[in-house]
Design an enzyme around this catalytic site. Sequence first.
Site, PDB file in Angstrom:
ATOM      1  N   GLU A 324       0.817  -1.205   0.000  1.00  0.00           N
ATOM      2  CA  GLU A 324       0.000   0.000   0.000  1.00  0.00           C
ATOM      3  C   GLU A 324       0.857   1.263   0.000  1.00  0.00           C
ATOM      4  O   GLU A 324       0.742   2.118  -0.868  1.00  0.00           O
ATOM      5  CB  GLU A 324      -0.899  -0.034   1.228  1.00  0.00           C
ATOM      6  CG  GLU A 324      -1.752   1.199   1.438  1.00  0.00           C
ATOM      7  CD  GLU A 324      -2.505   1.153   2.756  1.00  0.00           C
ATOM      8  OE1 GLU A 324      -3.502   1.872   2.873  1.00  0.00           O
ATOM      9  OE2 GLU A 324      -2.085   0.417   3.669  1.00  0.00           O
ATOM     10  N   HIS A 325       1.701   1.408   1.005  1.00  0.00           N
ATOM     11  CA  HIS A 325       2.578   2.578   1.141  1.00  0.00           C
ATOM     12  C   HIS A 325       4.018   2.144   0.937  1.00  0.00           C
ATOM     13  O   HIS A 325       4.476   1.195   1.583  1.00  0.00           O
ATOM     14  CB  HIS A 325       2.486   3.187   2.548  1.00  0.00           C
ATOM     15  CG  HIS A 325       1.100   3.558   2.977  1.00  0.00           C
ATOM     16  ND1 HIS A 325       0.401   2.851   3.936  1.00  0.00           N
ATOM     17  CD2 HIS A 325       0.296   4.564   2.587  1.00  0.00           C
ATOM     18  CE1 HIS A 325      -0.781   3.417   4.122  1.00  0.00           C
ATOM     19  NE2 HIS A 325      -0.876   4.457   3.315  1.00  0.00           N
TER      20      HIS A 325
END
Length: 439
Positions: A324-325
Amino acid sequence: MREAAVVATILKSAVPGAEVAASLDQVRETVTGVIADIRARGDEAVRAYSEKFDKWSPDAFRLSDEEVEKIVASVPQQVIDDIRFVQDQVRTFARHQLDSLREFEVETLPGVRLGQKHIPVQAAGAYIPGGRYPLTASAHMTIVTAKVAGVPRVVACTPPIHGEIPAATVAAMHLAGADEIWLLGGVQAVAAMAVGTDTMRPVNLVAGPGNAYVAEAKRQLFGEIGIDLFAGPTEILVLADEHADPFVCAVDLLSQAEHGPDSPAVLITTSREVAEQTISEVERLLPGMPTRDFAGPAWRDHGQVHVVDTLDELYALADEFAFEHVEVLTAEPRLALERMTQYGALFLGEGTCVSFGDKVIGTNHVLPTRGAARYTGGLWVGKYLKTVTYQEVTDTDSQTLLGRLCGRAARVELFEGHARSGDVRAAKAAGDELPWNTA
């Protein structure tokens, strides 16, 4: 996650995935039962689950305009000013996204016009989590973005926190432009928005992060409604070379681990020294964190540290994770824009952190997890838009051409009804015979 193609030295690994799978089975079973009950009993079931899970059963779950105004007035002015500033950042970025979408009409043949336009969904649900923390930022991401897209009705739901109204979250929902604000959380909120009850009209799409139960509810209801994306626990992947500061690596890993005990926090580095020092810094910082009850188990069970030989291997392994990040703490962080293809969002350089994206910078923080970055990006203004097409034929020569072509093409596929529709157009435009029309 599938096995990485890159061979790395693993200094810390996560718990086996089977434990996670077993817990997800229990979540699915619970969510299935709650959704079925709300379909059958509507508001009565919604109230029962709110009492059971949130100890919350007010006279009405939807806040009146007067109640909203009173709650917003109770929020300190500095908090209101900060909310307005951050929402301006989100709104500005969403408007640029909207500007990047183009409607068009093109004439592909004489008198043949094909077009594309974008129509906002007519009702969207925004789920704002709040069981552990008052996540005001999620109001910005879901509601502001929907309103920039032109959604006329946005229903926003957030749970109480320990039986109390989350005033700052309500203020954020109101300032973002929510048309309806409901103090309702969990599966019961998602199901009510999706299927509707006597007091809540259903929506067309539900967006927003949440715990495993909320994510599973969205998954099960997808198809009946649209959703932003399939989401799991928050993930952070830090990419570091020998120039990275292990203290910064550790702080940023823990910043996302505090989301919950199942949030993966992973470091990939070309430096064994950075890896070892980062682990030491995490262990030093953890005991003093107010959120250690969440961050500690997350790091213990889902934290990973990998050491690779080269930057090429670092980027290749990062793409295998498809997290995600992804925070890039290297000497040339913008190389990641060229080398990587599978991530939710990149945070380039030491001056940029994932927490900026979560809270203040303006890009959307609702992002793909559990490998979904292999096939989708995160929530954006386009998610609230339906890209539709239209066609028009006004030239008789083109009508003849397409009618005859349609007849031939459809009969190759044995679709006689389709063929006859084409035949009729050619007959109307050029007088073609219709041998199948015995009348």
